[in-house]
Scaffold this motif. Sequence first.
Motif, PDB file in Angstrom:
ATOM      1  N   ARG A 169       0.819  -1.326   0.011  1.00  0.00           N
ATOM      2  CA  ARG A 169      -0.046   0.184  -0.163  1.00  0.00           C
ATOM      3  C   ARG A 169       0.794   1.069   0.225  1.00  0.00           C
ATOM      4  NH1 ARG A 169      -4.515  -1.863  -0.785  1.00  0.00           N
ATOM      5  NH2 ARG A 169      -5.224  -3.893   0.390  1.00  0.00           N
ATOM      6  N   ALA A 170       0.624   2.281  -0.890  1.00  0.00           N
ATOM      7  CA  ALA A 170       1.570   3.336  -1.117  1.00  0.00           C
ATOM      8  C   ALA A 170       0.577   4.604  -1.134  1.00  0.00           C
ATOM      9  CB  ALA A 170       2.169   3.124  -2.416  1.00  0.00           C
ATOM     10  N   GLY A 171       0.057   4.999  -0.062  1.00  0.00           N
ATOM     11  CA  GLY A 171      -0.889   6.074  -0.108  1.00  0.00           C
ATOM     12  C   GLY A 171      -2.103   5.901  -0.746  1.00  0.00           C
ATOM     13  N   GLY A 172      -2.512   6.520  -1.827  1.00  0.00           N
ATOM     14  CA  GLY A 172      -3.720   6.383  -2.434  1.00  0.00           C
ATOM     15  C   GLY A 172      -3.513   5.269  -3.748  1.00  0.00           C
ATOM     16  N   PHE A 173      -2.696   4.593  -3.761  1.00  0.00           N
ATOM     17  CA  PHE A 173      -2.354   3.507  -4.693  1.00  0.00           C
ATOM     18  C   PHE A 173      -1.746   2.224  -4.203  1.00  0.00           C
ATOM     19  CE2 PHE A 173       1.196   5.994  -5.338  1.00  0.00           C
ATOM     20  CZ  PHE A 173       2.218   5.197  -5.756  1.00  0.00           C
ATOM     21  N   VAL A 174      -1.564   1.159  -4.980  1.00  0.00           N
ATOM     22  CA  VAL A 174      -0.944  -0.097  -4.476  1.00  0.00           C
ATOM     23  C   VAL A 174       0.129  -0.239  -5.670  1.00  0.00           C
ATOM     24  CG1 VAL A 174      -2.744  -0.979  -2.927  1.00  0.00           C
ATOM     25  CG2 VAL A 174      -2.708  -1.668  -5.431  1.00  0.00           C
ATOM     26  N   ILE A 175       1.253  -0.776  -5.063  1.00  0.00           N
ATOM     27  CA  ILE A 175       2.201  -1.455  -5.834  1.00  0.00           C
ATOM     28  C   ILE A 175       1.930  -3.023  -5.796  1.00  0.00           C
ATOM     29  CG2 ILE A 175       4.785  -1.995  -6.440  1.00  0.00           C
ATOM     30  CD1 ILE A 175       5.290   0.814  -5.028  1.00  0.00           C
ATOM     31  N   GLU A 176       1.604  -3.595  -6.872  1.00  0.00           N
ATOM     32  CA  GLU A 176       1.374  -4.890  -6.952  1.00  0.00           C
ATOM     33  C   GLU A 176       2.641  -5.836  -7.475  1.00  0.00           C
ATOM     34  OE1 GLU A 176      -3.492  -5.545  -7.262  1.00  0.00           O
ATOM     35  OE2 GLU A 176      -2.241  -6.054  -8.983  1.00  0.00           O
TER      36      GLU A 176
END
Length: 150
Positions: A66-73
């Motif tokens: 989880r990276a603030g308002g988005f995700v790194i998948e």
Amino acid sequence: MENQIGFEGFIQIAIVVDDIGKAAETWANLFGVPVPEIRVQLPSHNPDLTYRGQPAYYGLKLAVIRAGGFVIELHEPDEHPSTFREFLDKHGNGVHHLGFQVGERRDAVVGELERMGYAMRTIGYYPGSSWTIVDSEDDLGVNLNIKPRA
């Protein structure tokens, strides 16, 4: 484009890797966050998942940061044909797609992208939502993931 994709819907960066354990640890160390759980999805016949217009059958290791308002998948594909295996074989490790939530405009956005000549690489449905990988890497340098909601 009539059905433009807004920046406010940006939700995801998906990276295909050949060693998810190493990638998850490296990304976590970079951001100073816990190493994410690695989920293993075994290959299965799923009538709600297609790859290049055919029923898909592949497995995947997946980790989410989880990276603030988005995700790194992070995605590590198995050897079976999939959009992720295709990308890894062609490019090696790299950004597979950017994900956008477009709400009820999903069908309109996907339809317009198809009319523009972009093939639907993978389509998956799950309770309450769906995901569509649009084959745009030749023009945009990355694929798009169009979702009604995250």
